[in-house]
Write an enzyme that holds these catalytic residues in place. Sequence first.
Site, short mmCIF file in Angstrom:
data_model
loop_
_atom_site.label_atom_id
_atom_site.label_comp_id
_atom_site.label_asym_id
_atom_site.label_seq_id
_atom_site.Cartn_x
_atom_site.Cartn_y
_atom_site.Cartn_z
N ARG A 103 0.83 -1.20 0.00
CA ARG A 103 0.00 0.00 0.00
C ARG A 103 0.88 1.26 0.00
NH1 ARG A 103 -5.12 1.62 3.49
NH2 ARG A 103 -4.90 -0.35 4.54
N THR A 107 -0.75 7.70 -0.94
CA THR A 107 -2.08 7.63 -1.59
C THR A 107 -2.95 6.55 -0.95
OG1 THR A 107 -1.38 5.98 -3.18
CG2 THR A 107 -1.04 8.29 -3.80
N ASP A 199 -2.90 -9.32 13.58
CA ASP A 199 -2.26 -9.30 12.26
C ASP A 199 -1.95 -10.73 11.83
OD1 ASP A 199 -0.14 -9.29 10.20
OD2 ASP A 199 -0.27 -7.12 10.46
N ASP A 202 1.70 -11.49 10.60
CA ASP A 202 2.67 -11.49 11.71
C ASP A 202 2.53 -12.77 12.54
OD1 ASP A 202 3.91 -9.12 11.14
OD2 ASP A 202 2.69 -7.91 12.51
N1 URA Z 1 -5.11 -7.61 8.32
C1 URA Z 1 -4.85 -8.43 9.38
O1 URA Z 1 -3.95 -9.26 9.34
N2 URA Z 1 -5.61 -8.28 10.48
C2 URA Z 1 -6.62 -7.37 10.57
O2 URA Z 1 -7.28 -7.32 11.61
C3 URA Z 1 -6.86 -6.55 9.44
C4 URA Z 1 -6.09 -6.68 8.32
#
Ligand code: URA
Length: 208
Positions: A103, A107, A199, A202
């Site tokens: 991303r 922008t 995430d 992660d």
């Molecule tokens: N991407 C993720 O890994 N977790 C979220 O909660 C939102 C986007």
Amino acid sequence: MSKVVVLNHPLIDHKMTIIRDKNTGSKQFRESVSEIGGLITYEISRDFETVPKVVESPVCRVDGFELAKKIVIVPILRAGLGMVDGIHDMIPHAKIGHIGLYRDEETLQPHTYYAKFPTDIKESLVLVVDPMLATGGSASAAITILKDRGIYNIRYVGLVGTPEGIKKLQEDHPDVDIYLAALDSHLNEEGYIVPGLGDCGDRLFGTK
Ligand code: URA
């Protein structure tokens, strides 16, 4: 308008609870994400076309079936990779493409840094895989990349969606059906799905 299928199955709910738990370690997290991918595949494939195929069993001739269409699994890097093995276990003859997006910080628009697909992808049913349908921006951009290459037979497969992500995907791609293990409440100010699972990339790859 596309179909939205939120799987309602005790095994999926059980495994979703494991991956939502912040105390789940990365080994069990990875395994469960992959297993849920496999379980969702059962639902995605419910209406796959088959063609007749005759085989010889050890006893006699049998009228059987095989899948009519080739299948291509396209994970969006990197979290999409976590679901691939489970889906591939169910459809071992499927081929795999990859889309990498980042991303733009200014922008906020998604840009492609990697796209590689099997040569016969246009004749295949394509499963675009990304566990978290948050804003819907990446999923929509990935599907646009495929359509720009003339690929139109597409389904989206994820773990957790939000109403805003579904709305974006349905507006941008009303022809793409959406399959999810759970539909959550909303996105918070930091862009995390609530309640979500944090995430996903992660947690899969131990980068946090
Ligand atoms: N991407 C993720 O890994 N977790 C979220 O909660 C939102 C986007």
